[in-house]
Motif scaffolding. Structure first.
Motif, PDB file in Angstrom:
ATOM      1  N   THR A  31     -12.463   0.506   4.603  1.00 57.04           N
ATOM      2  CA  THR A  31     -11.249   1.059   3.995  1.00 57.04           C
ATOM      3  C   THR A  31     -10.030   0.808   4.883  1.00 57.04           C
ATOM      4  O   THR A  31      -8.968   0.417   4.378  1.00 57.04           O
ATOM      5  N   ALA A  32     -10.193   1.009   6.174  1.00 50.79           N
ATOM      6  CA  ALA A  32      -9.078   0.757   7.093  1.00 50.79           C
ATOM      7  C   ALA A  32      -8.680  -0.719   7.063  1.00 50.79           C
ATOM      8  O   ALA A  32      -7.482  -1.047   7.067  1.00 50.79           O
ATOM      9  N   LEU A  34      -9.035  -2.804   4.549  1.00 48.22           N
ATOM     10  CA  LEU A  34      -8.359  -3.041   3.276  1.00 48.22           C
ATOM     11  C   LEU A  34      -6.906  -2.567   3.342  1.00 48.22           C
ATOM     12  O   LEU A  34      -5.981  -3.281   2.936  1.00 48.22           O
ATOM     13  N   ILE A  35      -6.701  -1.370   3.874  1.00 46.62           N
ATOM     14  CA  ILE A  35      -5.343  -0.816   3.966  1.00 46.62           C
ATOM     15  C   ILE A  35      -4.466  -1.672   4.883  1.00 46.62           C
ATOM     16  O   ILE A  35      -3.310  -1.974   4.556  1.00 46.62           O
ATOM     17  N   VAL A  36      -5.002  -2.098   6.014  1.00 47.24           N
ATOM     18  CA  VAL A  36      -4.235  -2.938   6.935  1.00 47.24           C
ATOM     19  C   VAL A  36      -3.882  -4.266   6.275  1.00 47.24           C
ATOM     20  O   VAL A  36      -2.753  -4.759   6.402  1.00 47.24           O
ATOM     21  N   VAL A  38      -3.532  -4.917   3.012  1.00 48.21           N
ATOM     22  CA  VAL A  38      -2.513  -4.721   1.982  1.00 48.21           C
ATOM     23  C   VAL A  38      -1.165  -4.411   2.633  1.00 48.21           C
ATOM     24  O   VAL A  38      -0.127  -4.936   2.210  1.00 48.21           O
ATOM     25  N   ALA A  39      -1.173  -3.603   3.663  1.00 53.81           N
ATOM     26  CA  ALA A  39       0.085  -3.267   4.346  1.00 53.81           C
ATOM     27  C   ALA A  39       0.683  -4.510   5.022  1.00 53.81           C
ATOM     28  O   ALA A  39       1.904  -4.676   5.043  1.00 53.81           O
ATOM     29  N   ASN A  47       1.532   1.126  -3.164  1.00 49.71           N
ATOM     30  CA  ASN A  47       0.476   0.130  -3.360  1.00 49.71           C
ATOM     31  C   ASN A  47      -0.589   0.214  -2.267  1.00 49.71           C
ATOM     32  O   ASN A  47      -1.779   0.019  -2.535  1.00 49.71           O
ATOM     33  N   VAL A  48      -0.163   0.494  -1.063  1.00 53.27           N
ATOM     34  CA  VAL A  48      -1.115   0.664   0.047  1.00 53.27           C
ATOM     35  C   VAL A  48      -1.996   1.877  -0.229  1.00 53.27           C
ATOM     36  O   VAL A  48      -3.218   1.826  -0.042  1.00 53.27           O
ATOM     37  N   LEU A  49      -1.391   2.960  -0.709  1.00 54.81           N
ATOM     38  CA  LEU A  49      -2.137   4.175  -1.028  1.00 54.81           C
ATOM     39  C   LEU A  49      -3.145   3.922  -2.149  1.00 54.81           C
ATOM     40  O   LEU A  49      -4.310   4.319  -2.058  1.00 54.81           O
ATOM     41  N   ALA A  51      -4.471   1.078  -3.049  1.00 58.47           N
ATOM     42  CA  ALA A  51      -5.528   0.203  -2.532  1.00 58.47           C
ATOM     43  C   ALA A  51      -6.512   0.992  -1.678  1.00 58.47           C
ATOM     44  O   ALA A  51      -7.735   0.780  -1.764  1.00 58.47           O
ATOM     45  N   GLY A  52      -6.002   1.910  -0.863  1.00 58.22           N
ATOM     46  CA  GLY A  52      -6.880   2.734  -0.024  1.00 58.22           C
ATOM     47  C   GLY A  52      -7.789   3.626  -0.849  1.00 58.22           C
ATOM     48  O   GLY A  52      -8.995   3.712  -0.590  1.00 58.22           O
TER      49      GLY A  52
END
Length: 102
Positions: A31-32, A34-36, A38-39, A47-49, A51-52
């Protein structure tokens, strides 16, 4: 005089603990990551939220399905072994008695 010594070993819980730790670690890392990712694409915070959250839900569903399949296959294997042993007990009781004694 022989005393009964009640000793609680935690080794019986190691499989559960190992699965929980590895699952949590996998969930956090994936998850981290994926968030990194996308960010890093300069996405908006919303969008980051999204995706997380989507990553968390997908990971949870994947882990649940994987655990279900794992437990089901173990149960099927154990049931097949029990059925085989019951058949052997019915057809070869002397051999099974000797096997147990050994």
């Amino acid at each position: 005089m022989s005393r009964l010594h009640a000793e609680n070993h935690l080794v019986s819980r190691v499989g559960w603990l190992r699965a929980a730790v590895l699952g949590a670690n996998d969930g956090i890392v994936s998850t981290a990551s994926l968030i990194v990712g996308v960010a890093a694409a300069n996405a908006a915070a919303s969008n980051v939220l999204v995706a997380g959250v989507a990553g968390l839900v997908a990971g949870a569903m994947s882990m649940a399905a994987g655990e279900y399949v794992s437990v089901s296959s173990q149960s099927d294997t154990e049931q097949a072994d029990l059925a085989r042993e019951k058949g052997e007990l019915a057809t070869q009781p002397d051999f099974e008695r000797q096997e147990l004694a050994e």
